[in-house]
Design a protein around this motif. Structure first.
Motif, PDB file in Angstrom:
ATOM      1  N   GLN A 122      50.364-119.328  -7.901  1.00 14.18           N
ATOM      2  CA  GLN A 122      51.048-119.420  -9.192  1.00 14.18           C
ATOM      3  C   GLN A 122      50.414-120.408 -10.165  1.00 14.18           C
ATOM      4  OE1 GLN A 122      53.614-117.271 -10.081  1.00 14.18           O
ATOM      5  NE2 GLN A 122      53.089-118.068 -12.102  1.00 14.18           N
ATOM      6  N   PRO A 123      50.032-121.614  -9.750  1.00 12.36           N
ATOM      7  CA  PRO A 123      49.400-122.528 -10.713  1.00 12.36           C
ATOM      8  C   PRO A 123      48.129-121.938 -11.329  1.00 12.36           C
ATOM      9  CG  PRO A 123      50.088-123.730  -8.763  1.00 12.36           C
ATOM     10  CD  PRO A 123      50.248-122.273  -8.439  1.00 12.36           C
ATOM     11  N   ASP A 124      47.392-121.161 -10.519  1.00 11.35           N
ATOM     12  CA  ASP A 124      46.169-120.536 -11.030  1.00 11.35           C
ATOM     13  C   ASP A 124      46.480-119.385 -11.988  1.00 11.35           C
ATOM     14  OD1 ASP A 124      44.505-122.249  -9.532  1.00 11.35           O
ATOM     15  OD2 ASP A 124      44.786-121.002  -7.750  1.00 11.35           O
TER      16      ASP A 124
ATOM     17  N   ASN B 119      49.108-119.340 -13.918  1.00 11.42           N
ATOM     18  CA  ASN B 119      49.486-120.029 -15.162  1.00 11.42           C
ATOM     19  C   ASN B 119      48.255-120.397 -15.976  1.00 11.42           C
ATOM     20  OD1 ASN B 119      52.025-119.847 -14.030  1.00 11.42           O
ATOM     21  ND2 ASN B 119      52.211-122.031 -13.583  1.00 11.42           N
ATOM     22  N   LYS B 120      47.280-120.952 -15.296  1.00 12.34           N
ATOM     23  CA  LYS B 120      46.033-121.376 -15.982  1.00 12.34           C
ATOM     24  C   LYS B 120      45.293-120.169 -16.542  1.00 12.34           C
ATOM     25  CE  LYS B 120      45.088-125.680 -13.435  1.00 12.34           C
ATOM     26  NZ  LYS B 120      46.362-125.755 -12.702  1.00 12.34           N
ATOM     27  N   LEU B 121      45.300-119.061 -15.800  1.00 12.41           N
ATOM     28  CA  LEU B 121      44.623-117.849 -16.267  1.00 12.41           C
ATOM     29  C   LEU B 121      45.257-117.336 -17.560  1.00 12.41           C
ATOM     30  CD1 LEU B 121      42.701-115.403 -15.875  1.00 12.41           C
ATOM     31  CD2 LEU B 121      44.511-114.347 -14.501  1.00 12.41           C
TER      32      LEU B 121
ATOM     33  N   VAL C 160      46.888-119.058 -19.805  1.00 16.78           N
ATOM     34  CA  VAL C 160      46.516-120.003 -20.866  1.00 16.78           C
ATOM     35  C   VAL C 160      45.094-119.726 -21.329  1.00 16.78           C
ATOM     36  CG1 VAL C 160      46.020-122.421 -21.361  1.00 16.78           C
ATOM     37  CG2 VAL C 160      48.139-121.801 -20.159  1.00 16.78           C
ATOM     38  N   LYS C 161      44.189-119.545 -20.377  1.00 21.38           N
ATOM     39  CA  LYS C 161      42.779-119.300 -20.716  1.00 21.38           C
ATOM     40  C   LYS C 161      42.625-118.034 -21.550  1.00 21.38           C
ATOM     41  CE  LYS C 161      38.334-118.211 -18.455  1.00 21.38           C
ATOM     42  NZ  LYS C 161      38.244-116.821 -18.943  1.00 21.38           N
TER      43      LYS C 161
ATOM     44  N   GLU D 141      55.598-119.780 -16.175  1.00 22.57           N
ATOM     45  CA  GLU D 141      54.427-119.356 -16.933  1.00 22.57           C
ATOM     46  C   GLU D 141      54.614-119.642 -18.421  1.00 22.57           C
ATOM     47  OE1 GLU D 141      53.303-115.779 -13.770  1.00 22.57           O
ATOM     48  OE2 GLU D 141      53.974-115.262 -15.787  1.00 22.57           O
TER      49      GLU D 141
ATOM     50  N   GLU E 196      54.171-123.418 -19.298  1.00 23.60           N
ATOM     51  CA  GLU E 196      52.760-123.825 -19.354  1.00 23.60           C
ATOM     52  C   GLU E 196      52.100-123.333 -20.646  1.00 23.60           C
ATOM     53  OE1 GLU E 196      49.231-124.835 -16.313  1.00 23.60           O
ATOM     54  OE2 GLU E 196      51.316-124.510 -15.749  1.00 23.60           O
TER      55      GLU E 196
ATOM     56  N   GLU F 293      53.326-125.597 -23.460  1.00 20.09           N
ATOM     57  CA  GLU F 293      52.658-126.903 -23.416  1.00 20.09           C
ATOM     58  C   GLU F 293      51.235-126.825 -23.956  1.00 20.09           C
ATOM     59  OE1 GLU F 293      53.074-128.078 -19.360  1.00 20.09           O
ATOM     60  OE2 GLU F 293      55.119-128.852 -19.633  1.00 20.09           O
ATOM     61  N   ALA F 294      50.635-125.623 -23.837  1.00 24.55           N
ATOM     62  CA  ALA F 294      49.276-125.431 -24.361  1.00 24.55           C
ATOM     63  C   ALA F 294      49.302-124.993 -25.824  1.00 24.55           C
ATOM     64  CB  ALA F 294      48.545-124.377 -23.521  1.00 24.55           C
TER      65      ALA F 294
END
Length: 505
Positions: free
Chosen positions: A68-70, A72-74, A76-77, A102, A105, A108-109
């Protein structure tokens, strides 16, 4: 100016693609990237643009493609790159879908997002099993509980006492692996061991399986029957209503797997009819319809269309490709004002109707011999006839017409080529015995499927073979196979009737 990225957090529903919302479909059709979960049906993914970036992040128990953290980052990217992202999640994003995490995050971005609600499996799966989560005089409350709590919490935060005694219907999502603990806690906190319970696997899918049990016996019954995730665990008196309300798994073809060998572009009509009767369908197109390699003969015939007394079509494909070339010549249906139209059957006539034309002649039986006989009573020696059809076809029609003195020009409107993009799935379904029926809608589907199977042709003996008409049946017989199902009416509806009757003898 940099394009503004955005993420749509979409609920894909419980599995049946027909339960996808209209807004979800629209988002998929416009997205630059689609990030999807394990339970997303391929037909839902088919709504995505052909050039969309497709990223699979499916998570099964103890087997995560991406954590899940990855994920979320995907998200955002992708959004930071200016892409519109469709984040496709099973069920609803807010019902144990981690959509909130999700979205936080993304916020926040500084990236925008929207939620597109989906049909939650907590209700839909129960409905497909004929179990309402509420029912007058039986249940006035229900709760949806995770069956798989966050393992990092240390201890459970589920209020077992309140759930066991204060809520009528309990629906545990992702709870099969923990069913023994769930049952034990509910019984220890006051729920009767005799309370009706159900375990529903692959709900809303043709593979749906429903186990009716009791709270006290649920764990043992799940083990004995081998029920595995994905499944929901439902506890409550409403389970008894299944006996009256069962509908999905009562359908005539429920539990049957049917292989459709029709060309991909045409398969959907048969697939929808089969699924409406409860079948699981594997589309394994044995043929692909492609334009003619050389359109000069057809284009020349169109340029001289007024020389012909009759224009004859033997398939809907022939109609569609003929009108494509008619359009390329900057002509339309008005160019056929002086030509008499013949169609081999109702589907071909329907294709003509879609172009604003009515077939002047349709034989009572939809095959070339019948069409030739019907035309024989209408034409005279010297009449010029244009037959627009597939490159490879039986010669019975043009030969019969030439025998009575007609001048017949046969032109290629389209070609069929062998094509089976999911050969491995086809072979697996045949080898395992999962495939109940293999359907054939033309002779070319027979010959091309045999070519695709190669040295595994004998696998066809493990399923019932269904032919749309006598010509297709004869082709099967010539190759050593006897069709178990023969359509009396040589149409898709006729084939459906024959299949249904095969199981209702």
């Amino acid at each position: 100016m940099t394009k503004q990225g955005k993420v749509y957090l979409i609920g894909a529903g419980p599995g049946d693609p027909g339960l996808l919302g209209l807004k979800a479909k629209e988002c998929l059709q416009t997205a630059d990237a689609v990030v999807y979960d394990r339970l997303a049906d391929p037909r839902i993914l088919a709504f995505a643009r052909k050039d969309a970036e497709m990223v699979y992040v499916g998570k099964a128990s103890a087997n995560h493609t991406m954590r899940q953290p990855d994920i979320n980052k995907l998200l955002v990217k992708l959004a930071a790159e200016g892409k519109v992202v469709a984040r496709l999640k099973g069920g609803d994003p807010f019902v144990f879908g981690r959509g909130g995490e999700e979205a936080i995050e993304l916020r926040e971005a500084g990236l925008p997002f929207e939620f597109v609600p989906g049909v939650t499996s907590a209700i839909a799966v129960a409905e497909y099993a004929g179990i309402p989560v509420t029912h007058r005089h039986v249940a006035t409350s229900f709760a949806v509980i995770t069956g798989h709590e966050d393992p990092t919490k240390g201890e459970s935060t589920i209020h077992w006492k309140g759930l066991a005694t204060s809520v009528d219907t309990l629906v545990f999502l992702m709870g099969v692996e923990n069913i023994e603990k769930i049952s034990r806690e509910l019984i220890a906190n006051g729920r009767s061991a005799d309370c009706p319970a159900a375990v529903i696997r692959w709900g809303t899918h043709p593979e749906q399986r429903t186990l009716i049990t009791t709270l006290g016996k649920a764990a043992a019954d799940v083990k004995a029957t081998g029920m595995k995730p994905p499944a929901i665990f439902l506890v409550g008196e409403v389970v008894r209503l299944r006996e009256q309300l069962q509908w999905f798994d009562n359908k005539p073809l429920f539990g049957k797997t049917v292989i459709v060998t029709r060309a991909r572009a045409q398969a959907s009509a048969l697939t929808k009819k089969l699924e409406a009767q409860g079948a699981k369908v594997i589309e394994a197109p044995a043929i692909k319809i492609v334009p003619a390699a050389d359109y000069a003969p057809l284009d020349n015939a169109i340029a001289n269309i007024n020389d012909y007394k009759w224009l004859v079509f033997t398939s809907a494909n022939g109609v569609d490709y003929f009108f494509e070339r008619l359009g390329a010549a900057k002509k339309d249906a008005r160019a056929l004002a002086n030509v008499t139209l013949a169609a081999i059957g109702s589907a071909t006539a329907k294709a003509l109707a879609e172009h604003g034309l009515t077939a002047d002649l349709i034989p009572s039986a939809y095959k070339a011999e019948e069409l030739a006989e019907a035309l024989a009573g209408e034409i005279t020696a010297g009449d010029k006839i244009l037959l627009a059809r597939a490159k490879v076809a039986r010669e019975v029609l043009p030969e019969s017409l030439r025998k009575i003195g007609a001048i017949v020009d046969v032109v290629t409107a389209y070609e069929t080529v062998a094509d089976c993009e999911n050969k491995d799935e086809l072979i697996e379904a045949l080898e395992s015995g999962e495939a109940s029926i293999v359907t054939f809608t033309s002779s070319s589907t027979v010959t091309n499927l045999l070519e695709v199977l190669g040295d595994k042709k004998e696998l066809l003996n493990k399923a019932a073979l269904a032919a749309i008409g006598p010509v297709t049946a004869d082709t099967l017989k010539k190759h050593g196979y006897t069709p178990a199902i023969n359509a009396a009416e040589y149409t898709i509806d006729g084939l459906m009737t024959a299949i249904t009757n095969f199981y209702n003898k």
